[in-house]
Scaffold this motif. Structure first.
Motif, short mmCIF file in Angstrom:
data_model
loop_
_atom_site.label_atom_id
_atom_site.label_comp_id
_atom_site.label_asym_id
_atom_site.label_seq_id
_atom_site.Cartn_x
_atom_site.Cartn_y
_atom_site.Cartn_z
N ILE A 181 0.10 54.02 52.39
CA ILE A 181 0.10 54.03 50.93
C ILE A 181 1.48 53.75 50.36
CG2 ILE A 181 0.39 56.55 50.80
CD1 ILE A 181 -1.47 56.46 48.29
N MET A 182 2.54 54.05 51.15
CA MET A 182 3.92 53.75 50.74
C MET A 182 4.64 53.12 51.94
SD MET A 182 4.15 55.05 47.56
CE MET A 182 5.82 55.53 47.12
N ALA A 183 5.56 52.20 51.65
CA ALA A 183 6.23 51.45 52.70
C ALA A 183 7.34 52.25 53.38
CB ALA A 183 6.83 50.17 52.11
N ALA A 184 7.70 51.81 54.58
CA ALA A 184 8.93 52.28 55.23
C ALA A 184 10.11 51.63 54.54
CB ALA A 184 8.91 51.92 56.70
N PHE A 185 11.28 52.25 54.66
CA PHE A 185 12.45 51.60 54.07
C PHE A 185 13.71 51.84 54.88
CE2 PHE A 185 14.37 55.31 52.01
CZ PHE A 185 15.61 54.89 51.57
N SER A 186 14.63 50.89 54.71
CA SER A 186 15.93 50.96 55.36
C SER A 186 16.99 50.57 54.35
CB SER A 186 15.98 49.99 56.56
OG SER A 186 15.82 48.66 56.09
N ILE A 187 18.23 50.85 54.70
CA ILE A 187 19.37 50.37 53.91
C ILE A 187 20.28 49.59 54.84
CG2 ILE A 187 19.27 52.24 52.23
CD1 ILE A 187 21.65 53.54 53.71
N PHE A 188 21.05 48.66 54.26
CA PHE A 188 22.03 47.95 55.07
C PHE A 188 23.34 47.79 54.30
CE2 PHE A 188 19.70 44.47 52.98
CZ PHE A 188 20.73 43.68 52.47
N ASN A 189 24.40 47.72 55.07
CA ASN A 189 25.75 47.55 54.53
C ASN A 189 26.45 46.50 55.39
OD1 ASN A 189 27.98 49.21 52.74
ND2 ASN A 189 28.89 48.35 54.56
#
Length: 391
Positions: A178-186
Motif C-alpha cells: 500500500i506504500m512504497a519502500a524508500f531510500s535517500i542518497f547523497n
C-alpha cells in the motif's frame, strides 16, 4: 456514517486535544511535551502505561475478559521541520516546526478511542501505541529494536493515515503493498575551484554534477522494467557561494521509491556506477552514500479484509486505490506482526492543502469517523462492543 458509537462530547474533546497538539509540534525523538500530554490522558482513562521505547514512545494497555488475544493500534506523534503559514488560532508555537502531515489528528483520534474503550465490551487486550519519529527517522523500527513486541506482544497491529486526496468517508486498506519502500542518497562530487572567468584553471564539479543529475534520469527509463513502479528523484543541489567562483565541490541529494526488491537494489548499484563514472569523465571524483530507509508497507490480506469489513459496517465508502509512492515506517511493524494500514479520506471543501504543505491543517470532520473505525476494529477483533452509544 451509520452505527457510530461516538458521541458529540467525545468528538469535541478529541478536537480540543488535536488543536492543543497542533500548537506544540515536536521533531523526531524530541516529542517530550507531546508524550507527556498523551501519557497524562491515557493515565486518566485508566490505562497501564509503558514508556521509553524509542525514547519518547508510549504504549497504553487495557484488558478485559479472559482472552489472551491482543491487538495494537498505532498513531504517529512527530511533526515536520516546516514553517507554518496557515493563519490558525491554534497555529504552531514552535517556529520552524508544524504538524503538516496530520499526526496531531492521528493522536487525537486514537486518544478519542482510548477515552471510550473502557465503556465498551471486549475480550482481550488492546495496546494503544504512540510512536515517535515516523518522518524519515524510523521510530517504529527503533521501538521494535527497544523490545516493543517482545515486552508487549500483540497478535495483530493496525495503523491509519488521513488522506486529503479522498473525500470524507472514503476508506482504503488494500491487501498487499500500500506504500512504497524508500531510500535517500547523497552524492559529493569534488573538483578543483577556480575563478569563474578562468575555468580552464580548475576542474568544475558543477558541470560534472549537472551531467550526473541528467544521467540519473536514465536509471528508471532505461534500466527498470516498464512493468515495475520505481521513482528516482533528485531533490537538492548545493554548490558555491559567489557568482564568480567555481567551487571545489557539489552535493546532490535525493530519494528512491519502489515496490519490488530487485529494482530497489538496482537503484543503489546504478547510482554508484553513474555518479562515479560520469564524475570521472569530467575529471572529478564522486563519493556516494546510499541509505535504504523504509521497506514496502504490506498489508496482510486477512487483516486488510477485516479493516474493510469494519469500514463497510460503519457506512464508509470502501474503495480500491493504487498504492502510494509515499512511504511509512509502519512497514517495520507489519514486518514484525501481521496487520493492516488504512487511509481515511480527509478532503476539505476549501483550502484542501496537501500533506507536507505549510498551509496544511488536519480536517476535524474526520475525527468521528476515525474514532468509530478504531472502536469498530476492536469489536471486530476482540468480540464486540455493547452496541450502545458511549457518552
Amino acid at each position: 456514517m451509520n452505527n457510530s458509537p461516538v458521541s458529540a462530547g467525545a468528538v469535541n474533546n478529541a478536537i480540543e486535544w488535536r488543536h492543543f497538539l497542533h500548537a506544540i509540534p515536536e521533531i523526531a525523538f524530541n516529542e517530550k511535551e507531546t508524550a507527556a500530554f498523551v501519557s497524562n490522558k491515557l493515565r486518566s482513562f485508566g490505562f497501564k502505561i509503558d514508556t521509553g521505547y524509542a525514547g519518547t514512545g508510549i504504549v497504553g494497555s487495557i484488558s478485559k475478559g479472559t482472552s489472551s488475544r491482543t491487538i495494537g493500534l498505532r498513531a504517529d506523534m512527530d511533526a515536520l521541520p516546516i514553517l507554518e503559514t496557515a493563519e490558525l488560532p491554534y497555529r504552531s508555537k514552535n517556529t520552524g516546526m508544524m504538524h503538516a502531515c496530520g499526526h496531531d489528528g492521528h493522536m487525537a483520534i486514537l486518544l478519542g478511542a482510548a477515552s471510550l474503550v473502557s465503556r465498551v465490551e471486549f475480550d482481550g487486550t488492546i495496546r494503544f501505541i504512540f510512536q515517535p519519529a515516523e518522518e524519515n527517522e524510523g521510530g517504529a523500527k527503533k521501538m521494535i529494536e527497544d523490545g516493543l513486541f517482545e515486552d508487549l506482544p500483540v497478535d495483530a497491529v493496525f495503523g491509519l493515515h488521513n488522506w486529503p486526496q479522498l473525500p470524507i468517508g472514503a476508506f482504503v486498506a488494500n491487501p498487499g503493498p500500500i506504500m512504497a519502500a524508500f531510500s535517500i542518497f547523497n552524492i559529493e562530487i569534488r573538483g578543483k575551484g577556480a575563478h569563474g572567468a578562468m575555468p580552464h584553471q580548475g576542474v568544475d564539479p558543477v558541470v560534472a554534477g549537472c551531467a550526473v543529475v541528467s544521467a540519473l534520469q536514465s536509471v528508471v527509463s532505461r534500466n527498470v522494467s516498464p512493468l515495475d513502479t520505481v521513482v528516482l528523484s533528485t531533490t537538492q543541489i548545493h554548490a558555491g557561494d559567489a557568482y564568480n567562483i567555481i567551487p571545489d565541490r557539489i552535493v546532490i541529494r535525493g530519494t528512491g521509491r519502489w515496490f519490488s526488491e530487485e529494482p530497489g537494489m538496482l537503484l543503489q548499484s546504478r547510482l554508484h556506477k553513474i555518479a562515479s563514472d560520469v564524475a570521472s569523465a569530467y575529471g572529478c571524483e564522486a563519493t556516494v552514500r546510499y541509505e535504504p530507509r523504509y521497506p514496502v508497507t504490506v498489508n496482510d490480506a486477512y487483516y486488510a479484509r477485516c479493516a474493510q469489513d469494519v469500514a463497510d459496517k460503519l457506512g464508509m465508502s470502501v474503495t480500491q486505490s493504487a498504492p502510494s509512492m509515499g512511504s511509512e515506517d509502519f512497514a517495520f511493524m507489519l514486518q514484525a506482526v501481521p496487520g493492516a494500514y488504512a487511509w481515511l479520506g480527509s478532503e476539505k471543501s476549501f483550502n484542501n492543502a496537501p500533506l507536507h504543505s505549510p498551509q496544511f491543517d488536519f480536517n476535524d470532520d474526520l475525527i468521528p469517523h476515525g474514532i468509530a473505525y478504531w472502536l469498530g476494529l476492536i469489536e471486530n477483533q476482540l468480540g464486540g462492543t455493547d452496541g450502545e452509544k458511549a457518552t
